[in-house]
Design a protein around this motif. Structure first.
Motif, PDB file in Angstrom:
ATOM      1  N   LEU A 141      63.866 -24.555  44.387  1.00 52.18           N
ATOM      2  CA  LEU A 141      64.364 -23.453  45.224  1.00 52.18           C
ATOM      3  C   LEU A 141      65.522 -22.734  44.539  1.00 52.18           C
ATOM      4  O   LEU A 141      65.563 -21.502  44.501  1.00 52.18           O
ATOM      5  CB  LEU A 141      64.794 -23.994  46.589  1.00 52.18           C
ATOM      6  CG  LEU A 141      65.227 -22.942  47.613  1.00 52.18           C
ATOM      7  CD1 LEU A 141      64.126 -21.929  47.879  1.00 52.18           C
ATOM      8  CD2 LEU A 141      65.646 -23.615  48.918  1.00 52.18           C
ATOM      9  N   GLU A 142      66.453 -23.490  43.956  1.00 51.05           N
ATOM     10  CA  GLU A 142      67.608 -22.878  43.280  1.00 51.05           C
ATOM     11  C   GLU A 142      67.177 -22.029  42.075  1.00 51.05           C
ATOM     12  O   GLU A 142      67.759 -20.978  41.812  1.00 51.05           O
ATOM     13  CB  GLU A 142      68.582 -23.970  42.823  1.00 51.05           C
ATOM     14  CG  GLU A 142      69.375 -24.612  43.942  1.00 51.05           C
ATOM     15  CD  GLU A 142      70.339 -23.639  44.609  1.00 51.05           C
ATOM     16  OE1 GLU A 142      71.132 -22.998  43.897  1.00 51.05           O
ATOM     17  OE2 GLU A 142      70.273 -23.509  45.837  1.00 51.05           O
ATOM     18  N   ILE A 143      66.165 -22.482  41.356  1.00 53.97           N
ATOM     19  CA  ILE A 143      65.703 -21.740  40.175  1.00 53.97           C
ATOM     20  C   ILE A 143      65.235 -20.337  40.542  1.00 53.97           C
ATOM     21  O   ILE A 143      65.379 -19.402  39.753  1.00 53.97           O
ATOM     22  CB  ILE A 143      64.592 -22.535  39.442  1.00 53.97           C
ATOM     23  CG1 ILE A 143      65.215 -23.728  38.693  1.00 53.97           C
ATOM     24  CG2 ILE A 143      63.820 -21.659  38.444  1.00 53.97           C
ATOM     25  CD1 ILE A 143      64.203 -24.718  38.145  1.00 53.97           C
ATOM     26  N   THR A 144      64.716 -20.168  41.769  1.00 55.01           N
ATOM     27  CA  THR A 144      64.249 -18.829  42.169  1.00 55.01           C
ATOM     28  C   THR A 144      65.394 -17.803  42.191  1.00 55.01           C
ATOM     29  O   THR A 144      65.151 -16.604  42.058  1.00 55.01           O
ATOM     30  CB  THR A 144      63.555 -18.853  43.552  1.00 55.01           C
ATOM     31  OG1 THR A 144      64.501 -19.204  44.575  1.00 55.01           O
ATOM     32  CG2 THR A 144      62.393 -19.837  43.573  1.00 55.01           C
ATOM     33  N   GLY A 148      64.694 -14.337  40.210  1.00 49.71           N
ATOM     34  CA  GLY A 148      64.646 -13.075  40.942  1.00 49.71           C
ATOM     35  C   GLY A 148      63.853 -13.057  42.232  1.00 49.71           C
ATOM     36  O   GLY A 148      63.562 -11.987  42.768  1.00 49.71           O
ATOM     37  N   PHE A 149      63.499 -14.241  42.796  1.00 52.68           N
ATOM     38  CA  PHE A 149      62.774 -14.199  44.067  1.00 52.68           C
ATOM     39  C   PHE A 149      63.294 -15.234  45.074  1.00 52.68           C
ATOM     40  O   PHE A 149      62.532 -15.801  45.859  1.00 52.68           O
ATOM     41  CB  PHE A 149      61.258 -14.319  43.855  1.00 52.68           C
ATOM     42  CG  PHE A 149      60.781 -15.544  43.110  1.00 52.68           C
ATOM     43  CD1 PHE A 149      60.274 -16.646  43.793  1.00 52.68           C
ATOM     44  CD2 PHE A 149      60.815 -15.589  41.719  1.00 52.68           C
ATOM     45  CE1 PHE A 149      59.817 -17.769  43.114  1.00 52.68           C
ATOM     46  CE2 PHE A 149      60.358 -16.710  41.026  1.00 52.68           C
ATOM     47  CZ  PHE A 149      59.863 -17.799  41.729  1.00 52.68           C
ATOM     48  N   ASP A 214      53.252 -22.675  46.197  1.00 49.94           N
ATOM     49  CA  ASP A 214      52.593 -21.441  46.650  1.00 49.94           C
ATOM     50  C   ASP A 214      53.521 -20.236  46.482  1.00 49.94           C
ATOM     51  O   ASP A 214      53.082 -19.141  46.095  1.00 49.94           O
ATOM     52  CB  ASP A 214      52.181 -21.564  48.125  1.00 49.94           C
ATOM     53  CG  ASP A 214      51.008 -22.518  48.325  1.00 49.94           C
ATOM     54  OD1 ASP A 214      50.358 -22.886  47.324  1.00 49.94           O
ATOM     55  OD2 ASP A 214      50.760 -22.908  49.485  1.00 49.94           O
ATOM     56  N   TYR A 215      54.801 -20.444  46.768  1.00 52.11           N
ATOM     57  CA  TYR A 215      55.790 -19.362  46.644  1.00 52.11           C
ATOM     58  C   TYR A 215      55.923 -18.916  45.185  1.00 52.11           C
ATOM     59  O   TYR A 215      55.938 -17.722  44.886  1.00 52.11           O
ATOM     60  CB  TYR A 215      57.131 -19.860  47.197  1.00 52.11           C
ATOM     61  CG  TYR A 215      58.168 -18.783  47.414  1.00 52.11           C
ATOM     62  CD1 TYR A 215      57.891 -17.646  48.156  1.00 52.11           C
ATOM     63  CD2 TYR A 215      59.454 -18.911  46.886  1.00 52.11           C
ATOM     64  CE1 TYR A 215      58.850 -16.660  48.365  1.00 52.11           C
ATOM     65  CE2 TYR A 215      60.424 -17.948  47.089  1.00 52.11           C
ATOM     66  CZ  TYR A 215      60.115 -16.818  47.833  1.00 52.11           C
ATOM     67  OH  TYR A 215      61.063 -15.845  48.029  1.00 52.11           O
ATOM     68  N   TYR A 216      55.987 -19.860  44.276  1.00 52.66           N
ATOM     69  CA  TYR A 216      56.013 -19.538  42.846  1.00 52.66           C
ATOM     70  C   TYR A 216      54.743 -18.792  42.437  1.00 52.66           C
ATOM     71  O   TYR A 216      54.803 -17.806  41.694  1.00 52.66           O
ATOM     72  CB  TYR A 216      56.143 -20.820  42.005  1.00 52.66           C
ATOM     73  CG  TYR A 216      57.561 -21.272  41.723  1.00 52.66           C
ATOM     74  CD1 TYR A 216      58.058 -21.312  40.425  1.00 52.66           C
ATOM     75  CD2 TYR A 216      58.413 -21.672  42.750  1.00 52.66           C
ATOM     76  CE1 TYR A 216      59.354 -21.732  40.150  1.00 52.66           C
ATOM     77  CE2 TYR A 216      59.713 -22.089  42.497  1.00 52.66           C
ATOM     78  CZ  TYR A 216      60.174 -22.121  41.194  1.00 52.66           C
ATOM     79  OH  TYR A 216      61.467 -22.532  40.925  1.00 52.66           O
TER      80      TYR A 216
END
Length: 237
Positions: A141-144, A148-149, A214-216
C-alpha cells in the motif's frame, strides 16, 4: 560513465550456464539491469551469488552506458548486512513475493530517491522485527504513494472504495469493493509497521492481498500476478 551508488536487487536471472542478469533499483538512476559474467564459475561463486538475493542492498561501482542495454558492475559490496531476511522462511518468502511485485511494478529507468529510501527503511525494519504478519500488505500500500496511485482518502468516511479512480464513494457501482472489503481496506490505511500485527486474521489478510494485487493490476500497464503468490499464501495459511 562510472557511477557509485546504492542498489536494491529486484531480481536475478540465470543466463546460459555461468552468468546472471541482475535487475537493480538504484539510488542514482532508478531501474538498471546488469550482466554478471561467470557468476557461477569462479572460486568465489557462492559468495558472488549471495549478493544477488532478492532485496539485498548493495553499494556498487558500475559502468552505466545509458543506452538501454545491460550495464556492468566494477565493484560490489553489501551496504546493509541483513541478519534474518534471507534465512527466516517467513521473511524470505515475503521478500521473494514483494521483489516480484516490484519487478512488475517499477518499469521506468528514472531516479526515484523517495521510493529507494522507503524500501531501504522498510527492509531494515523487517530484518529487526519478528511480528511481521501485515508487513507485505502495508508495504504494498505504501509503495503506491511513490508510484502515483495511492488511494484518495479525502472522503474515507464513505462506505465503498472504487478501485479504478482510487476514491471512496457513496454508491456501489463500477469497480467497487464490498462494504466488508472496504472496511478492511480502511483499517489497512491506518496501519504502520509497528502497529499490532493481530489486527487481521488469516482470511482477512488473504482478502486484502487480493484487493491490493487487483489494485496494482488496474493501475500498472503490463503488471503480472507474481508466481510466488501461492507460496506466500501457503506460508501464511
Amino acid at each position: 560513465m562510472l557511477v557509485k551508488t546504492k542498489a536494491i536487487v529486484i531480481s536475478s536471472l540465470k543466463f546460459q550456464e555461468k552468468s546472471l542478469i541482475v535487475k537493480c533499483f538504484t539510488l542514482s538512476s532508478g531501474l538498471k539491469s546488469y550482466f554478471v559474467r561467470d557468476a557461477f564459475s569462479s572460486r568465489k561463486a557462492s559468495q558472488k551469488i549471495a549478493y544477488f538475493q532478492p532485496f539485498s542492498i548493495l553499494e556498487i561501482e558500475a559502468v552505466h552506458k545509458n543506452k538501454g542495454t545491460l550495464e556492468s558492475f566494477k565493484e560490489i559490496k553489501t551496504a546493509v548486512p541483513f541478519h534474518s531476511i534471507h534465512t527466516d522462511i517467513v521473511k524470505s518468502t515475503m521478500v521473494m513475493f514483494l521483489s516480484e511485485m516490484l519487478h512488475y511494478s517499477i518499469q521506468e529507468e528514472e531516479k526515484n530517491e523517495p521510493l529507494f529510501v522507503f524500501l531501504e527503511t522498510a527492509l531494515t525494519w523487517l530484518d529487526h522485527h519478528d511480528e511481521i504478519s501485515n508487513f507485505h500488505l502495508i508495504m504494498l500500500l505504501e509503495i503506491t504513494k511513490y508510484l502515483g496511485f495511492y488511494p484518495d482518502v479525502s472522503e474515507i468516511d464513505l462506505p465503498f472504495f472504487e478501485m479504478n479512480e482510487g476514491v471512496f464513494t457513496l454508491f456501489q457501482k463500477g469497480n467497487v469493493l464490498s462494504e466488508h472489503e472496504t472496511n478492511l481496506f480502511k483499517k489497512l490505511l491506518d496501519l504502520k509497521f509497528d502497529n499490532d500485527q493481530k489486527v487481521f486474521n488469516v482470511t482477512e489478510r488473504q482478502i486484502l492481498l487480493k484487493v491490493l494485487i487487483d489494485y496494482y493490476s488496474l493501475h500498472l500497464d503490463g503488471f503480472k500476478k507474481p508466481k510466488s503468490l501461492e507460496i506466500l499464501k501457503e506460508v501464511f495459511s
